[in-house]
Write a protein that holds these residues in place. Structure first.
Motif: not given
Length: 333
Positions: A170-176, A198-202, A221-223
């Motif tokens: 549900k949560r995706v970190a976009v590493i760039r 339905g994805v929240e981006l970081t 640390r999140g789920s």
């Protein structure tokens, strides 16, 4: 009279020999030796590098360019270091090569700083127009042309694949790396697709391995988290750090190239670099035969690879959908 005839015969014979001499001399002269520079972004010990330059040399051989007979290749290995890129670019230009093969956009920039006349053929390069290395894809207009490895829409496709292999994300970190064009363009493509999935981006902007470790550890640390790494993929250290952290924090992750999956990453999707190096030989051949980089259009990727590491999937407790496995170009077990 006899003396006059002999003189005429001598002049005729000499003239015929003079006319024939250049042909005989040309037949005996060795082929002209041409010089190609190759500046790689990775370390010399990286197995990928050997695969890439082997594909390039094979492509040249198929076109009649044989190392040691009519072509000499000068290799330099930049090890992902911008200072080395600049130093080796200067070294290669000083050798007056007929053409230089460049394996990354930052290398193209370093070569163009060293010379605006030495022809450059690039491979696995992101957004050459945005980088300023060419004026347009159809007519480069500079001393560089080649093969782009990236279309920003690919990043959106990567998010779709990540959701397919790990639907619970549900949560995706976009590493760039925000200093390269793929950082902003790739993120924009992912942002376009994310709401429908339905994805929240970081967005995570990182420039070195230490920053990557801090940001991924905090994100984990999140789920229900997952990772997308948006190139460039030239740093082995960066690659290994991300794969290690993803495994440690049990984060499903998708990467830009096959080397990530073979090194333990869950899944990768990107242009086939071997194909690009082989095709680059064709452009080098055309330049050696007189064509100008300014007139040779930049080519988009034509072959993509989807690679899945089943061993990593099992370690993460992921059951890969059979439909996804069936589409994979390679499955690592």
């Amino acid at each position: 009279m006899a003396i006059h005839i002999r003189r005429r015969e001598f002049i005729f014979t000499l003239g015929g020999a003079a006319a024939a001499w250049p042909l005989a001399a040309r037949a005996q002269q060795p082929e002209r030796m041409r010089r190609i520079g190759v500046l790689m972004s990775m370390v010399e010990s990286d197995p990928r590098g050997l695969e890439y330059i082997t594909a390039f040399a094979q492509g040249l051989a198929e076109l009649g360019w044989i190392v040691g007979r009519n072509v000499r290749i000068e290799y330099r290995w930049g090890a992902g270091d911008l200072d080395r890129f600049r130093r080796y670019a200067t070294e290669l230009v000083a050798l007056s090569p007929d053409v230089v093969l460049a394996s990354a956009g930052s290398i193209v920039g370093a070569l163009q700083q060293a010379s605006r006349t030495v022809p450059i053929v690039f491979v696995t390069t992101i957004d050459p127009v945005g980088g300023g290395w060419v004026e347009s894809l159809s007519r480069p207009g500079t001393n560089a042309t080649g093969f782009a490895s990236y279309e920003f829409s690919m990043s959106g496709k990567r998010l779709e694949l990540l959701k397919e292999i790990a639907p619970g994300v549900k949560r995706v970190a976009v590493i760039r790396d925000p200093s390269v064009p793929a950082g902003s363009g790739g993120l924009a493509a992912i942002q376009t697709v994310a709401p429908s999935l339905g994805v929240e981006l970081t967005p995570v902007g990182v420039r070195d391995a230490g920053e990557i470790e801090r940001t991924i550890t905090a994100f984990a640390r999140g789920s229900n988290g997952g990772l997308i790494f948006v190139g460039p993929g030239s740093s082995v250290q960066r690659r290994d750090v991300i794969i290690t952290l993803a495994a440690r924090h049990r984060l499903p992750a998708i990467y830009p190239g096959r080397s990530y999956a073979t090194a333990g990453g869950l899944i990768s999707y990107g242009a086939d670099p071997i194909d690009q190096y082989r095709r680059a030989a064709g452009y080098v051949d055309r330049i050696l035969k007189g064509e100008k980089p300014a007139d040779l259009p930049v080519q988009a990727p034509t072959k993509y690879e989807l690679v899945i590491n089943l061993k990593t999937a099992k370690a993460l407790g992921i059951d890969v959908p059979p439909t996804l496995l069936a589409r994979a170009d390679e499955v690592i077990e």
